[in-house]
Design a protein around this motif. Structure first.
Motif, short mmCIF file in Angstrom:
data_model
loop_
_atom_site.label_atom_id
_atom_site.label_comp_id
_atom_site.label_asym_id
_atom_site.label_seq_id
_atom_site.Cartn_x
_atom_site.Cartn_y
_atom_site.Cartn_z
N ILE A 65 0.87 -1.18 0.00
CA ILE A 65 0.00 0.00 0.00
C ILE A 65 0.89 1.22 0.00
O ILE A 65 1.69 1.41 0.90
CB ILE A 65 -0.89 0.03 1.25
CG1 ILE A 65 -1.89 -1.11 1.19
CG2 ILE A 65 -1.60 1.36 1.37
CD1 ILE A 65 -2.80 -1.14 2.37
N HIS A 67 0.85 5.39 -0.17
CA HIS A 67 -0.01 6.53 0.09
C HIS A 67 0.82 7.76 -0.20
O HIS A 67 2.03 7.74 0.00
CB HIS A 67 -0.39 6.45 1.58
CG HIS A 67 -1.40 7.48 2.00
ND1 HIS A 67 -1.07 8.79 2.20
CD2 HIS A 67 -2.72 7.38 2.26
CE1 HIS A 67 -2.15 9.45 2.59
NE2 HIS A 67 -3.16 8.62 2.63
N PRO A 68 0.22 8.80 -0.66
CA PRO A 68 1.03 10.00 -0.93
C PRO A 68 1.88 10.42 0.25
O PRO A 68 2.97 10.95 0.08
CB PRO A 68 -0.01 11.08 -1.24
CG PRO A 68 -1.19 10.35 -1.70
CD PRO A 68 -1.16 8.99 -1.08
N MET A 69 1.39 10.19 1.46
CA MET A 69 2.13 10.59 2.64
C MET A 69 3.39 9.76 2.83
O MET A 69 4.25 10.10 3.63
CB MET A 69 1.26 10.43 3.89
CG MET A 69 0.11 11.40 3.90
SD MET A 69 0.70 13.04 4.29
CE MET A 69 -0.27 13.36 5.72
N ALA A 70 3.48 8.66 2.10
CA ALA A 70 4.70 7.87 2.22
C ALA A 70 5.87 8.60 1.57
O ALA A 70 7.02 8.30 1.85
CB ALA A 70 4.50 6.50 1.57
N GLN A 96 4.07 -0.02 3.25
CA GLN A 96 3.26 -0.68 4.26
C GLN A 96 2.79 -2.00 3.70
O GLN A 96 2.24 -2.06 2.61
CB GLN A 96 2.04 0.18 4.59
CG GLN A 96 2.41 1.44 5.32
CD GLN A 96 3.00 1.13 6.67
OE1 GLN A 96 2.34 0.60 7.53
NE2 GLN A 96 4.28 1.45 6.84
N THR A 97 3.01 -3.03 4.44
CA THR A 97 2.51 -4.32 3.97
C THR A 97 1.40 -4.76 4.88
O THR A 97 1.47 -4.64 6.10
CB THR A 97 3.61 -5.38 3.96
OG1 THR A 97 4.11 -5.50 5.29
CG2 THR A 97 4.73 -4.97 3.02
N GLY A 119 -13.99 -1.48 4.92
CA GLY A 119 -13.86 -0.76 3.67
C GLY A 119 -12.61 -1.14 2.92
O GLY A 119 -11.88 -0.31 2.45
N SER A 120 -12.34 -2.41 2.84
CA SER A 120 -11.11 -2.78 2.16
C SER A 120 -11.23 -2.59 0.66
O SER A 120 -10.24 -2.55 -0.03
CB SER A 120 -10.75 -4.23 2.46
OG SER A 120 -11.85 -5.06 2.12
N SER A 121 -12.42 -2.48 0.17
CA SER A 121 -12.53 -2.22 -1.26
C SER A 121 -12.20 -0.77 -1.52
O SER A 121 -12.62 0.11 -0.79
CB SER A 121 -13.95 -2.52 -1.75
OG SER A 121 -14.84 -1.62 -1.14
N PRO A 152 -6.56 2.60 -0.57
CA PRO A 152 -5.49 3.19 -1.38
C PRO A 152 -4.43 2.15 -1.74
O PRO A 152 -3.91 1.47 -0.89
CB PRO A 152 -4.91 4.27 -0.48
CG PRO A 152 -5.40 3.96 0.88
CD PRO A 152 -6.67 3.23 0.73
N PHE A 169 -1.97 6.85 -7.13
CA PHE A 169 -3.22 7.59 -7.13
C PHE A 169 -3.43 8.27 -8.45
O PHE A 169 -2.52 8.78 -9.06
CB PHE A 169 -3.18 8.63 -6.00
CG PHE A 169 -3.27 7.97 -4.67
CD1 PHE A 169 -2.12 7.53 -4.06
CD2 PHE A 169 -4.49 7.75 -4.06
CE1 PHE A 169 -2.19 6.89 -2.84
CE2 PHE A 169 -4.56 7.12 -2.84
CZ PHE A 169 -3.41 6.68 -2.23
N LYS A 170 -4.66 8.30 -8.81
CA LYS A 170 -5.03 9.07 -10.00
C LYS A 170 -5.61 10.38 -9.50
O LYS A 170 -6.31 10.41 -8.51
CB LYS A 170 -6.11 8.34 -10.77
CG LYS A 170 -5.62 7.17 -11.55
CD LYS A 170 -6.80 6.54 -12.24
CE LYS A 170 -6.35 5.77 -13.46
NZ LYS A 170 -7.47 5.34 -14.26
#
Lengths: 306, 443
Positions: A246, A248-251, A267-268, A279-281, A284, A288-289
């Motif tokens: 996963i 994320h922009p914050m990464a 993050q794994t 809400g796993s569907s 992120p 990202f688009k």
């Protein structure tokens, strides 16, 4: 600042003859003609705000020129909404939705009144009732070209929100008294005056692109994107805990200690844990688009909010 | 930790991409350190929570550095649709509050407009190996193939951080939740929406007590809404809530079950000479925070931060102007809706300083002891190695000095609404749209 002024030509209510700046009102009809000079009625929907989902929706706040009104205005009538922060106005409107049944029945009542007033038999054109001097004068026959004055009962509460409308309600009879004059229907449209159709039939749905639908589109795109990659596999039940990456922009991180841009270790999340995440569907994953909102988010000083 | 003398701030880190095109879902909507300062949580408009952890090396290094790395990311809330009212429920995280640590796991509460969730964030660095009935892939073994017994052993594995929702507190608010606050008893918490405040127990999700209800019977009479609420840091029976009219009410839950009547009302009497059309709007309090020692509280209205002594409700003891130069621009700010921005404010660990945000990615730090204040900017230009932040100044007069920026040149789309101060060190986290800046004291 006053770019969005829309002048509304409305008949002054019957009791307002001779009133200049004193806004004490004896009936519930709004003083549109006086407010007219300095109010800017915004669009009922401010698309940028609704789409951005900013909770401080200023759908109904009319801007008043500061110099025009004294504090006494606000205390004179409980019907006129004294200026309050937008959230308060928003709540008042949303409350209207809860009393839909009440309004529907009231609307039926008012509709029947409308019909009655529209039927010609009830009309009396007896001029002697209006003129208090020379009662002996025979009633002057009205010319056909004279505008007809027909006074219907106050139509303050004749609208009810359509239950089929999705999205935020943008007018409520109990609060937007400033709009009631727009429901002052003249049964015989006068050539000299604009007639105001009720706006009930207009559905504001089309006016407002729903951010919800935009977001949904984004989610669908994300899912389609991830068919080939591990994010989709995350949702399939297999025994082996799959590692899902996963990002994320914050990464993305820029640290002063190491001047190269540092990406935090990805993050794994093991598959069985991912299932238990709510809400796993659409969570992120894999970059990202940017969502095409078509919304301008800038609010510089010189930009109009509407 | 320096309490006296002026702090010099320098850049430590910035999180997030530097794209000019900002995805709305990435906009940070709340920032919160946990009680030890070890973890820093951010929530964004897309309903995600990102937790950063203090880099242990940076902590040990000399001079000490304030650096944080991503620890966990999870989707906390999803967008929903209220079919009854035909309204969308945004997934934007409005508030995050940490619980105090009781065991190796971390717990936090996150909320959107309607639902509060309790998340457990735990580490797993060991796995069990050598099951008798299951094989390596987790499938059940054929019982006839088992010939020996083995004792499962713990094997170390790569560190995994898991976030799981432990409680979901839903359907208790008709209006938008704007605050949550954990009680000092660590068993209950309050959630406040525009008109009501509910008291929850962390273990019970299907019930909550309503302790404040300011909804009038006739909605026409509605004049103010609740904007923020917080429990006292040490007295479990006291909480405050602020309103859009500029009042703060201190309530004591011991006095009655329904705390509609305040114990104390904090309101500064309005100066009649300065009353303007916008007076009420700019007096609306967007945030209220108790000091760590529980004796004071700060309130943030549009133009200032006020420090109140809980024992004196007639007027604030201190008032700090954040951006007084905007007072003459209120008309334009009303037009572009900026006048409704909700800025937050924050104490430092020793209650000697207060921080709050402003426009143009400026933020302000006020030192209560020295009465000095500084305006700093969170921008990508200063994102260089340990750059000391240069104080910024907004020029109001006709003549503008060299370094000053004019009021009309301020970028009102770049605003800092959320800031947080490490509870023990001088490390601050500043959220600028989609970027999180971490600044530390120059040591």
């Amino acid at each position: 600042m006053k770019k969005n002024c829309r002048r509304m030509d409305v008949d002054p209510p019957s009791t307002s003859v001779g009133i200049t700046s004193n806004l004490k009102r004896s009936n519930s009809a709004p003083m549109i003609n006086i407010l007219d000079n300095n109010t800017s009625f915004r669009d009922a929907i401010s698309p940028s705000h609704l789409v951005l989902g900013i909770s401080r929706n200023r759908r109904f706040s009319a801007s008043f020129s500061p110099g025009q009104y004294s504090p006494s205005l606000h205390s004179s009538s409980s019907l006129m909404p004294s200026f309050v922060p937008s959230r308060v106005i928003q709540l008042k409107h949303e409350e209207g939705m809860n009393v839909m049944y009440r309004e529907a029945s009231h609307e039926k009542e008012v509709q029947s009144k409308l019909q009655i007033s529209q039927s010609w038999e009830d009309l009396t054109l007896d001029r002697t009732t209006h003129i208090n001097n020379t009662p002996s004068e025979p009633a002057k026959r009205h010319s056909l070209t004279d505008p007809l004055h027909i006074f219907t009962p106050p139509l303050g509460l004749c609208s009810s929100p359509s239950p089929t409308r999705a999205g935020k309600q943008w007018f409520s009879p109990s609060t937007s008294l400033l709009r009631t004059s727009s429901f002052f229907v003249s049964p015989s449209p006068s050539p000299t005056r604009r007639s105001f159709a009720t706006r009930r039939s207009q559905s504001p749905v089309a006016l407002r692109p729903s951010q919800f639908s935009v977001k949904r589109k984004y989610d669908i795109e994300m899912e389609q994107d991830s068919i080939g990659n591990s994010a989709k596999r995350m949702n399939m039940g297999t025994g082996t805990p799959e590692r899902v990456v996963i990002t994320h922009p914050m990464a993305h991180s820029l640290s002063s200690s190491s001047m190269d841009p540092v990406n935090s270790p990805d993050q794994t999340v093991p598959q069985d844990i991912a299932d238990s995440m709510s809400g796993s569907s659409g969570s992120p994953c894999s970059g990202f688009k940017s969502v095409e909102d078509g919304v301008s988010t800038g609010c510089g000083m010189d930009e109009s909010a509407v | 930790m320096a309490g006296n003398g002026e702090i010099q701030w320098c850049f430590s880190q910035v999180k997030g991409t530097s794209d000019d095109d900002v995805t709305e879902a990435d906009i940070i909507s709340c920032v919160e350190f946990n009680h030890s300062g070890e973890l820093l949580a951010t929530g964004d408009k897309g309903g995600r929570v990102v937790i950063f952890q203090r880099d242990p090396e940076s902590k040990q290094a000399s001079p000490r550095r304030g650096e944080y790395n991503v620890y966990s990311t999870f989707q906390s809330h999803e967008a929903e649709f209220d079919y009854l009212k035909s309204l969308e429920i945004e997934e934007k995280i409005n508030k995050i509050r940490w619980l105090k640590r009781k065991n190796p796991a971390h717990f936090l509460l996150s909320t959107n407009d309607k639902t509060i969730k309790l998340w457990k964030v735990s580490e797993r660095d060991k796995m069990i190996d050598g099951y008798n009935l299951k094989d390596e892939n987790g499938r059940m073994k054929d019982p006839t193939s088992i010939t020996t017994l083995q004792v499962p052993v713990l094997k170390p594995m790569e560190l995994m951080v898991e976030a799981s929702p432990r409680r979901i507190f839903a359907n208790a608010h008709s209006y938008h939740i704007n605050s949550i606050s954990v009680n000092s008893d660590q068993e209950t918490y309050l959630s406040a929406d525009d008109l009501r405040i509910n008291l929850w127990h962390l273990e019970i999700t299907d019930q909550s007590f309503n302790i404040v209800d300011i909804k009038p019977t006739n909605m026409e009479e509605l004049t103010e809404v609740i904007t923020a609420a917080e429990f006292h840091p040490s007295q479990c029976n006291m909480f405050v809530y602020s309103s859009s009219k500029g009042t703060i009410r201190l309530c004591d839950m011991r006095s009655s079950a329904l705390c509609d009547h305040h114990s104390k009302l904090f309101e500064e009497p309005e100066d009649p000479t300065s009353r303007s059309f916008f007076s009420e709007i700019i007096s609306s309090i967007s945030d209220v925070k108790f000091s760590n020692n529980g004796r004071y509280m700060i309130s943030r209205d549009y133009l200032s931060v006020k420090v109140w002594d809980l024992n004196m409700d007639s007027k604030p003891v201190e008032c700090y102007h954040v951006h007084e130069y905007l007072r003459s621009k209120l008309c334009s700010l009303y037009e572009n809706d900026c006048i409704f921005d909700k800025f937050e404010c924050c104490w430092n660990g020793t209650d000697s300083c207060v921080i709050t945000g402003s426009y143009n990615n400026f933020f302000r730090v006020f030192d209560r002891n020295t009465k000095r204040d500084v305006t700093l900017e969170a921008s990508r230009e200063i994102a260089k190695a340990r750059t000391v932040l240069r104080p910024r100044k907004v020029g109001t007069g006709g003549k503008r000095k060299r370094d000053e920026i004019g009021v009309d040149c301020l970028d009102f789309s770049r605003k800092i609404l959320h800031t947080a101060w490490h509870p023990q060190e001088n490390i601050i986290a500043v959220a600028a749209t989609n970027n999180l800046y971490i600044f530390q004291e120059k040591l």
